[in-house]
Every structure is written in structure tokens, then in C-alpha cells.
Design a protein around this motif. Structure first.
Motif, PDB file in Angstrom:
ATOM      1  N   CYS A 186       0.855  -1.186   0.000  1.00 32.85           N
ATOM      2  CA  CYS A 186       0.000   0.000   0.000  1.00 32.85           C
ATOM      3  C   CYS A 186       0.892   1.237   0.000  1.00 32.85           C
ATOM      4  CB  CYS A 186      -0.937  -0.014   1.209  1.00 32.85           C
ATOM      5  SG  CYS A 186      -2.088   1.381   1.222  1.00 32.85           S
ATOM      6  N   ILE A 220      -7.596  -2.445   5.457  1.00 29.17           N
ATOM      7  CA  ILE A 220      -7.333  -2.364   4.019  1.00 29.17           C
ATOM      8  C   ILE A 220      -6.183  -3.294   3.626  1.00 29.17           C
ATOM      9  CG2 ILE A 220      -6.597  -0.843   2.160  1.00 29.17           C
ATOM     10  CD1 ILE A 220      -9.512  -0.495   3.078  1.00 29.17           C
ATOM     11  N   LEU A 251     -15.877  -1.744   1.238  1.00 29.74           N
ATOM     12  CA  LEU A 251     -15.212  -1.746  -0.067  1.00 29.74           C
ATOM     13  C   LEU A 251     -16.216  -1.489  -1.184  1.00 29.74           C
ATOM     14  CD1 LEU A 251     -12.814  -4.808   0.370  1.00 29.74           C
ATOM     15  CD2 LEU A 251     -12.544  -2.446   1.170  1.00 29.74           C
TER      16      LEU A 251
END
Length: 373
Positions: A186, A220, A251
Motif C-alpha cells: 500500500c 485495508i 469496499l
């Protein structure tokens, strides 16, 4: 020694073309706008309208003959997956494979996958509309940019990749990531800027990376580490979600390609990370820290004719991007340009974007020529 060649194609590829040039590539580009930034970064730019198959395949054939490393698909291919597949046969597609695009863009496959993985998402249905349209939206998996999202009462049947989804409260966010097919890194979280007078869910920009609570980051990351191998994701992508006041996430959508927040992560060399992931090199262990950046699209408030003088006034501002390369007529709600801002925190970026947006709007009001209806 000749520089390697890379081709980028999509509805608008300015950010991809600039990233490619920064990495030292001779860049070939196809898009619908051909703004001055894109043409400067990609001398081999070609006009590409309505995703014409012949133009793309010819360009890919020529790029292959020139020894190009491959090509990267940008925005707009969601509605042209067969063309994406045909293009991958002409020149290696550097990114998520086409079959994976088909999975994540099809609500009949993607949301059952989320449910099977135990990942949170809004109630979603595609077989029949909800009995009560209140608080339900209609979405099209073959579209992008949020312009397609509308109240459920305005859609009689789903068809294709359409679905109905319950509207939830929360801040629209996205996670920018790079994946190697097995795991994801990420790069950061973005606050999405959405909404225009006649299009409440239209994407108009983003601010990032912004801090999120550790619990949100963990949620996440858990989702990405499951979705990457399950969907075969490779290269840059983004995961859209809603963040509620209690720190819960829901989501919404997975974009299996470089998106509109690419320039927010320029210090991390996102295209280099993309290519490393696509070509089998290991990913780094953590992203590079950086200041907060913002990007916002300026849409025409009315029908305008932008002459050379107006374009020159706009071009004097280093924070203005995506300017037309020549005088042009702009329809209401069409993009005029985009603007950027950098500051130590998201609030300062938001304020700077607002001031710059107001400055450009005033300039257009005073200088641009209004077209007759």
C-alpha cells in the motif's frame, strides 16, 4: 545508447506519460486529449478517439517492431475489455491480466468474492432492482469516474455489468497500491474529491497520502493481501472504499490499473514500482514518506471558447496541468484543465486547491469567450 520505448494508452494518459518520461523511456501515447503536458512528455503522441481498435492495434504493432518493452492501459478500458485482450496479443500488457480485469469489474463475480473472503462491502444486487429504491444507487462496472453512478430509481434494469448498491454514509477514500500477483504494497491513502451539481458522485480529484487510524490501515491491508492473489492483480491499482465515523470500512470498487492519483505519489517513483512488479522484481517493504499532494479537475461552468491568450494565462501557473494544446471549444461540464497543490497536511492542501480553483474560475469568467447556446 538508445532509451527503451514504452507505450501508454487510455482516455487521458498525461500522468502516465509524464511518469514514463521521468523513468527515462521514449514514450508513445494514445489518448483523446493530447494536452500540452502529454505532448511534451510523449513526442510520439497520437490522437485516439472512441477507443478505435484499428488505431490502437496499429500503434502496438509499430511499437513492437521498434522493440518496445510493452504497453500500459490507463482509464477507459473498463468498457473495452475485448480490445484490451486483443492489444495484449500485439505487445505485452504491463499490468493486471485481462481475465483479472473481467473478474474485478463484474459485480456478479467481484462482490460474491468479497463475501467469500469475509470482506465488508455495501449490500449489492444485480438480478433485480430493490423493492424500495430509497438509499440505493445504480452503478455500471464498465464505466469509470463516477459519472455513471445515479439513484436506483433512474435505472429500470441492470444488464451488462450494472448493479444496484445500497448507499452508505462515509468519507469516500481510496488506497493506492502496487501488487506482484502474490502480495500488495500500500503506497498510501487518498481522500476522494467527488461531486458536481448534476453528478453527485463524479470524481473531480483527490488528496493524498493522508493519515488513517492503524485499524483502518490494517483492514485495508488485510483486504489487499487477500484480493491480490485471488484476483491475480499485478502493478499499480487502487481500492475504493467508504470510511465511516467509527473507523469501519466498506469496499466499493477495485481499479486494476494506474489511476488518477499517480502524480500524488511521484516521489515514490510509482511507475518504476509498477514495472518491477510486472517484470518479476521484488517489491520494497514499505513506501517512502512524503508531503501531502492534491489534484483537482476544473470543469467548465458553461460553454467556453478558450483562445490562445487564455491558454497562455493559464499556462503561466506551474500548478496548472492538462491544458489543451491549441484553442478549443469546451462544453459545459467538460474538463478545462487540472490543478495541483502540495502542503504539509491535508487541510492545507484542501484550502490551497480551493483558492486555486476559485482563481482559475474567476479567470475564465473574465477572459474566456462564452459560446452561444
Amino acid at each position: 545508447m538508445a532509451r527503451p520505448t514504452l507505450l501508454v494508452a487510455g482516455l487521458s494518459v498525461r500522468q502516465l506519460a509524464q511518469a514514463s518520461a521521468r523513468e527515462g523511456f521514449t514514450t508513445l501515447a494514445l489518448d483523446a486529449f493530447g494536452d500540452r503536458d502529454t505532448r511534451h512528455a510523449a513526442p510520439g503522441w497520437r490522437a485516439w478517439h472512441r477507443f478505435d481498435a484499428g488505431d490502437l492495434l496499429d500503434a502496438l504493432h509499430e511499437a513492437a517492431a521498434a522493440g518496445a518493452l510493452g504497453w500500459i492501459a490507463g482509464s477507459g478500458f473498463e468498457a473495452h475489455l475485448d480490445l484490451l485482450s486483443a492489444g495484449a496479443l500485439r505487445l505485452p500488457l504491463l499490468g493486471t491480466p485481462v481475465d483479472s480485469w473481467r473478474l474485478v469489474r463484474d459485480p456478479r463475480r467481484f462482490f460474491p468474492l468479497l463475501r467469500a473472503l469475509g470482506l465488508p462491502h455495501p449490500p449489492t444486487r444485480w438480478d433485480q432492482p430493490p423493492a424500495d429504491h430509497h438509499d440505493w444507487l445504480f452503478k455500471d462496472g464498465a464505466a469509470c469516474g463516477g459519472w455513471h453512478v445515479r439513484p436506483a430509481r433512474d435505472a429500470a434494469a441492470a444488464g451488462g455489468l450494472g448493479c444496484w448498491q445500497r448507499r452508505l454514509d462515509g468519507v469516500p477514500m481510496s488506497a493506492a497500491f502496487v501488487a506482484d500477483g502474490c502480495r500488495a504494497l500500500c503506497l498510501g491513502f487518498n481522500e476522494q474529491l467527488v461531486g458536481l451539481p448534476d453528478a453527485p458522485y463524479a470524481w473531480r480529484g483527490a488528496i493524498g497520502p493522508v493519515p488513517v487510524p492503524p485499524s483502518v490501515s490494517a483492514q485495508i491491508d488485510t483486504a489487499l493481501q487477500q484480493l491480490v492473489p485471488a484476483c491475480g492483480l499485478r502493478g499499480l491499482g487502487s481500492l475504493d472504499f467508504l470510511l465511516d465515523t467509527g473507523g469501519g470500512v466498506s469496499l466499493l470498487e477495485l481499479n486494476p490499473r494506474p489511476g488518477g492519483t499517480l502524480q500524488l505519489y511521484a516521489p515514490q517513483s510509482p511507475l518504476r514500482l509498477h514495472l518491477r512488479a510486472c517484470l518479476g522484481a521484488p517489491l520494497p517493504t514499505q513506501p517512502v514518506s512524503q508531503t501531502v499532494n492534491g489534484l483537482e479537475v476544473l470543469y467548465a461552468p458553461r460553454r467556453l471558447r478558450l483562445q490562445a491568450a487564455e491558454l497562455q494565462r493559464l499556462a503561466r501557473r506551474a500548478w496548472v496541468h492538462d491544458l489543451p494544446d491549441a484553442p478549443v471549444d469546451v462544453a459545459v461540464r467538460e474538463p478545462v484543465c487540472s490543478l495541483s497543490a502540495t502542503a504539509p497536511d491535508a487541510d492545507a492542501v484542501r484550502a490551497l486547491l480551493r483558492r486555486r480553483h476559485d482563481e482559475l474560475t474567476l479567470l475564465l469568467e473574465n477572459c474566456a469567450h462564452e459560446l452561444p447556446c
